[in-house]
Structure formats: structure tokens, C-alpha cells
Design an enzyme around this catalytic site. Structure first.
Site, PDB file in Angstrom:
ATOM      1  N   LYS A  39       0.849  -1.199   0.000  1.00 48.06           N
ATOM      2  CA  LYS A  39       0.000   0.000   0.000  1.00 48.06           C
ATOM      3  C   LYS A  39       0.884   1.248   0.000  1.00 48.06           C
ATOM      4  O   LYS A  39       2.081   1.172   0.320  1.00 48.06           O
ATOM      5  CB  LYS A  39      -0.927  -0.011   1.221  1.00 48.06           C
ATOM      6  CG  LYS A  39      -0.202  -0.021   2.561  1.00 48.06           C
ATOM      7  CD  LYS A  39      -1.154  -0.333   3.715  1.00 48.06           C
ATOM      8  CE  LYS A  39      -0.386  -0.384   5.034  1.00 48.06           C
ATOM      9  NZ  LYS A  39      -1.231  -0.896   6.138  1.00 48.06           N
ATOM     10  N   TYR A 265      16.742  29.934   8.146  1.00 46.91           N
ATOM     11  CA  TYR A 265      15.522  30.671   8.497  1.00 46.91           C
ATOM     12  C   TYR A 265      15.396  30.842   9.999  1.00 46.91           C
ATOM     13  O   TYR A 265      15.705  29.931  10.769  1.00 46.91           O
ATOM     14  CB  TYR A 265      14.298  29.917   7.997  1.00 46.91           C
ATOM     15  CG  TYR A 265      14.020  30.096   6.533  1.00 46.91           C
ATOM     16  CD1 TYR A 265      13.809  31.365   5.992  1.00 46.91           C
ATOM     17  CD2 TYR A 265      13.942  29.003   5.694  1.00 46.91           C
ATOM     18  CE1 TYR A 265      13.533  31.530   4.641  1.00 46.91           C
ATOM     19  CE2 TYR A 265      13.661  29.146   4.342  1.00 46.91           C
ATOM     20  CZ  TYR A 265      13.461  30.415   3.825  1.00 46.91           C
ATOM     21  OH  TYR A 265      13.186  30.560   2.497  1.00 46.91           O
TER      22      TYR A 265
HETATM   23  C1  LIG Z   1      -0.465  -1.906   6.802  1.00 47.68           C
HETATM   24  C2  LIG Z   1      -1.045  -3.206   7.188  1.00 47.68           C
HETATM   25  C3  LIG Z   1      -0.216  -4.342   7.293  1.00 47.68           C
HETATM   26  C4  LIG Z   1       1.296  -4.270   7.241  1.00 47.68           C
HETATM   27  O1  LIG Z   1       1.737  -3.796   8.491  1.00 47.68           O
HETATM   28  P1  LIG Z   1       3.302  -3.600   8.811  1.00 47.68           P
HETATM   29  O2  LIG Z   1       3.307  -3.163  10.229  1.00 47.68           O
HETATM   30  O3  LIG Z   1       3.775  -2.536   7.891  1.00 47.68           O
HETATM   31  O4  LIG Z   1       3.965  -4.890   8.571  1.00 47.68           O
HETATM   32  C5  LIG Z   1      -0.833  -5.559   7.510  1.00 47.68           C
HETATM   33  N1  LIG Z   1      -2.180  -5.653   7.647  1.00 47.68           N
HETATM   34  C6  LIG Z   1      -2.990  -4.575   7.578  1.00 47.68           C
HETATM   35  C7  LIG Z   1      -4.449  -4.749   7.758  1.00 47.68           C
HETATM   36  C8  LIG Z   1      -2.449  -3.319   7.360  1.00 47.68           C
HETATM   37  O5  LIG Z   1      -3.246  -2.247   7.333  1.00 47.68           O
END
Ligand SMILES: *Cc1c(COP(=O)(O)O)cnc(C)c1O
Length: 378
Positions: A39, A265
Site C-alpha cells: 500500500k 531561516y
Molecule cells: C499496513 C497493514 C499491514 C502491514 O503492516 P506492517 O506493520 O507494515 O507490517 C498488515 N495488515 C494490515 C491490515 C495493514 O493495514
């Protein structure tokens, strides 16, 4: 690595290391299938490139969050299973079915819509079921899940691949919610006796066999972060992953700044002794967190070896300034590469300096970097 003249910064993504991380995680639960969570553009590293590398290594199942991510990944990977964690958006179901995507259903409404589409199309449609076991974010409540289990007509036309849940505290191995969720998930699986189960994210894989079930869902550990929280103490040494991301900025200028003068800055950084300041072509517009102002560090390879130098003053939109007084002038010139993430700068340490987590630093990685993928399999 030297810069070609046009480059301002290079983002190296080591797909070999990523594949090694995936193999290692899968090897921790040999009876389970190791999927990959890609994702948010594979946590900022490039979902198409990462997906292809993992597919070549044998990964057959991928998770994204949004429908749009799934449709884009389908273009790159025609033959794998792609799950949409947020489920189908209302009205968008037909497009997902046409692209042979497998949504994760989290509400009675999503189940009803997917089942209705299956009946309309006259074929079975694949899906997974997400049940909440204590995170209270996404998923059917346990009551809703048991209602589905006792009335399977609700699933008419749906080919369920597995039932899943998500752990809230897996990065803290001693947190009592881990055991509670594992027990709740085991009980839930009794109600769906013929379905596979999926519970573990990256950190969950390190919690042991009770958490593994049939399908692993690692994300962050694939990309090189340590999935366990510092509170895990010495156990954290065993969950160190291979480094995947190395961000190199380039020095544009070096200047001598006298005692009493200020840098950047707000003039908040006051020089206390004659100082060499190097200006590097990366800033918050590149996702380099402004919270690293005066807190983060960088590494420059000089004749004394790798020298850690502090960020001096504020991170600005396109630039940062480093105190490079510790280096020999000849090691620190326009064009000299500077490691800002990876290459000796630990992702989790830099994130902690910014008051955040590695997930956020990765997913903010900028679009202006020249991206260089390393893959011996290509
Ligand atoms: C993002 C997510 C994962 C992966 O989690 P990590 O901590 O990055 O390994 C797995 N399952 C779900 C439902 C997620 O939203």
C-alpha cells in the site's frame, strides 16, 4: 556513487535486500504463505517495481489499501492475487471484479454489495473477510462476524479466500492485547472452520507461531525498518532487517561561518566557533521532515571514514544545512554525496529524531529524487 550533473538527490532502492527480507520473514513461518503489503506505493518505494521483484521471487499475494492502488498494481502484475484492505468503494465494485481483484470485506454493506454483484454477473467473486479483534478500526465486529457464520446465505456468490484480523500492538511484544487478539482470532476461526486465517503484520511474525496462521502480511519489515518498538529491548536486535532505502543528497555549497553568525531561516542556529556549513539539495518538499531541524544527522564519507554530521538550523523547502567542521575541506565539496537515510543513518533512529516512525519517513519520500533500483534478478 557520484552524481551526474543534473541530480540533486538519489534514492537508492535495493530490491535484492527487499527480496531477502521477504524470504527471511517467510522462513520464520514455513507452513504459512508470505504475502506482501505494498500500500501507499510500497511505503514510498514504488509498488510496481517492488511488486515485480517480489513476484519474481515467488510472491503471489499482495495487499494495497485503496481500489485505485489495486487497479494500478494490476497493470504491473497481471497474474497475482491483489487484496484491497479498504474493501470496494460503493459503486466501484464492478470495476474491481472486472480487474479480477479480491477485496477485503469489512462491513455488512460491503458483503451485501459484493454478493449482489456476484449474483448479477452470474459468477462467484473472490473476497476476504476482515474481523476486528480489538483494534476498533476496520473490520466486522465479532457479533457481525458470528451472524455471517450462522447465516452463510449472506455470502452467496462470494468465494471467501480467508478471514483476517489486524494486531494493534504487535510492535510491543509484551503488550497484553497481543494475547487477547490471538485468542479472539483463534476462537473466530472455529466459526469459519474451512477458511484460512491471516493475522500477522511484520511485527506479528516475530511474536511466534500462535500469530502466524496461514497467510503473513508483512509491510514495513520488507522495506528495512525494524518492526519492533524500542520498548522490546534486546529482542530488537533479532528483528533488524536488511537496509533497502538509501537517500543521498548532494552538497551544493560549503561556506565558512564566523562566531556569532546564524544559519538558516529564523536565525535560530547561532554559530559558537568558526564553522563550515554545507548546503545540501534536499528539503521538506522532498518529504525530508522539517521536524529534523536541529535534530537529525547525516553521514559523509571522508578520508577518516564515515563521519556523522548534525543538521544545523532549520530544514527548508529545498535545502538543509549541515555543520561539516569535522571533515577535511577536500572531503566536503560541491557535488559530494551525503547520506540522509540509510548508508549509516538508521531509518528508525532518524524517524525517532523527527518524533515519528519509519513508516512515516518512508511514505513521505519525495518525487524529485532520481530513483535507482538495484536488482540482480533483473
Ligand atoms: C499496513 C497493514 C499491514 C502491514 O503492516 P506492517 O506493520 O507494515 O507490517 C498488515 N495488515 C494490515 C491490515 C495493514 O493495514
Amino acid at each position: 556513487m557520484t552524481f551526474s550533473s543534473g541530480d540533486q538527490a538519489i534514492l537508492h532502492i535495493d530490491l535484492d535486500a527487499l527480496v531477502a527480507n521477504w524470504r527471511r520473514l517467510g522462513g520464520m513461518a514455513p507452513q504459512a504463505e508470505c504475502a506482501a503489503v505494498v500500500k501507499a506505493d510500497a511505503y514510498g518505494t514504488g509498488a510496481a517495481e517492488v511488486g515485480k521483484a517480489l513476484q519474481k521471487a515467488g510472491c503471489r499475494r499482495f495487499f494495497v489499501a485503496h481500489s485505485e492502488e489495486a487497479l494500478a498494481l494490476r497493470q504491473a502484475l497481471p497474474d497475482v492475487t491483489i487484496h484491497i484492505l479498504h474493501g470496494p468503494t460503493a459503486g466501484g465494485e464492478a470495476e474491481l471484479a472486472a480487474a479480477n481483484l479480491t477485496p477485503v470485506l469489512s462491513t455488512p454493506g460491503q458483503i451485501a454489495a459484493w454478493s449482489a454483484l456476484a449474483k448479477q454477473l452470474g459468477r462467484r467473486l473472490p473476497a476476504a473477510l476482515h474481523v476486528d479483534t480489538g483494534m476498533n478500526r476496520l473490520g466486522l465486529s465479532e457479533t457481525e462476524a458470528y451472524a455471517v457464520a450462522t447465516d452463510p446465505t449472506r455470502l452467496d456468490g462470494i468465494e471467501l479466500a480467508f478471514v483476517m484480523s489486524h494486531l494493534a500492538c504487535s510492535d510491543e511484544p509484551d503488550h497484553p492485547l497481543n494475547r487477547q487478539q490471538a485468542d479472539a482470532f483463534a476462537a473466530l476461526r472455529q466459526r469459519f472452520p474451512n477458511l484460512k486465517g491471516s493475522l500477522a503484520n511484520s511485527a506479528g511474525i516475530f511474536l511466534g507461531a500462535d500469530f502466524h496462521h496461514d497467510i503473513l502480511r508483512p509491510g514495513i519489515a520488507l522495506y528495512g525498518a525494524n518492526p519492533l518498538d524500542p520498548s522490546a529491548g534486546p529482542r530488537r536486535a533479532a528483528s533488524r532487517m536488511a537496509e533497502v532505502v538509501h537517500l543521498q543528497g548532494k552538497i551544493l555549497q560549503v561556506r565558512s561561518v564566523d562566531r556569532g553568525m546564524t544559519v538558516g531561516y529564523g536565525a535560530g542556529y547561532i554559530v559558537e566557533k568558526p564553522t563550515q556549513i554545507a548546503t545540501v539539495a534536499v528539503g521538506y518538499a522532498d518529504g525530508f521532515s522539517r521536524a529534523l531541524s536541529g535534530r537529525g544527522s547525516a553521514i559523509i564519507k571522508g578520508r577518516q571514514g564515515h563521519v556523522r554530521v548534525p543538521i544545523a538550523g532549520r530544514v527548508s523547502m529545498d535545502l538543509i544545512t549541515l555543520d561539516v567542521s569535522a571533515l577535511d575541506a577536500s572531503d566536503c565539496r560541491p557535488g559530494t554525496p551525503v547520506s540522509l537515510l540509510g548508508g549509516g543513518i538508521d531509518l528508525d533512529d532518524q524517524a525517532a529524531a523527527a518524533g515519528t516512525i519509519g513508516y512515516e519517513l518512508l511514505t513521505q519520500l519525495g518525487r524529485r529524487y532520481r530513483r535507482v533500483y538495484k536488482s540482480s534478478a533483473a
